[in-house]
Scaffold this motif. Structure first.
Motif, PDB file in Angstrom:
ATOM      1  N   PRO A 157      36.515  37.107  22.468  1.00 38.64           N
ATOM      2  CA  PRO A 157      37.938  37.358  22.762  1.00 38.64           C
ATOM      3  C   PRO A 157      38.806  36.987  21.562  1.00 38.64           C
ATOM      4  N   GLU A 184      32.417  49.473  29.959  1.00 43.88           N
ATOM      5  CA  GLU A 184      33.719  48.945  29.551  1.00 43.88           C
ATOM      6  C   GLU A 184      33.990  47.517  30.025  1.00 43.88           C
ATOM      7  N   PRO A 222      28.608  40.819  23.746  1.00 45.77           N
ATOM      8  CA  PRO A 222      30.039  41.059  23.993  1.00 45.77           C
ATOM      9  C   PRO A 222      30.885  40.567  22.819  1.00 45.77           C
ATOM     10  N   HIS A 224      33.048  44.455  27.739  1.00 47.49           N
ATOM     11  CA  HIS A 224      33.740  44.147  26.488  1.00 47.49           C
ATOM     12  C   HIS A 224      32.775  44.087  25.312  1.00 47.49           C
TER      13      HIS A 224
END
Length: 135
Positions: free
Chosen positions: A130, A25, A127, A28
């Motif tokens: 964002p 976790e 990942p 990401h």
């Protein structure tokens, strides 16, 4: 590499799956990668519960530099996993087909001088980028 042992009972399948997703976790990972990892862990752990008895261990390794997730499920069953081609109506026997189809690589390795074996798989896991709110 992080590793944890579990008793070979059916109730350990979701616990082992949760262990792996909790370990990964903080990285990401993309949702699709996390879901695939969870599915494949469930398949390998179910095999360990069904065929090994005793206990099994799940090892997790994530290498950020190359974006690789490696998962290994180790048990002491003397038998090696068999890639089956079950009938369409069969209720089980497709676990390794899923692993073979969804993982980038997978395999089995035996520890010398023991019955211990590790069934493992690797996935590419860059990942997720964002996201900004409102975009």
């Amino acid at each position: 590499m992080l590793s944890r042992s579990f008793p070979a009972f059916a109730v350990s399948v979701p616990v082992a799956r949760r262990y792996v997703t909790d370990v990964l976790e903080p990285e990401h990972l993309p949702v699709e990668t996390s879901q695939t990892v969870a599915l494949l862990v469930s398949e390998l752990v179910t095999n360990a519960v069904r065929y090994a008895g005793g206990q099994f261990a799940v090892a997790v390794e994530y290498t950020a530099e190359d974006g690789r997730v490696w998962i290994g499920v180790t048990d002491a069953s003397p038998g090696l996993p068999v890639l089956r081609r079950p009938a369409v109506t069969a209720e089980r026997g497709r676990g390794l087909q899923l692993v073979g189809s969804l993982a980038d690589r997978w395999g089995v390795r035996r520890r010398r001088g023991t019955d211990e074996k590790t069934v493992w798989f690797e996935l590419s896991a860059r990942p997720a980028a964002p996201t900004r709110l409102g975009t």
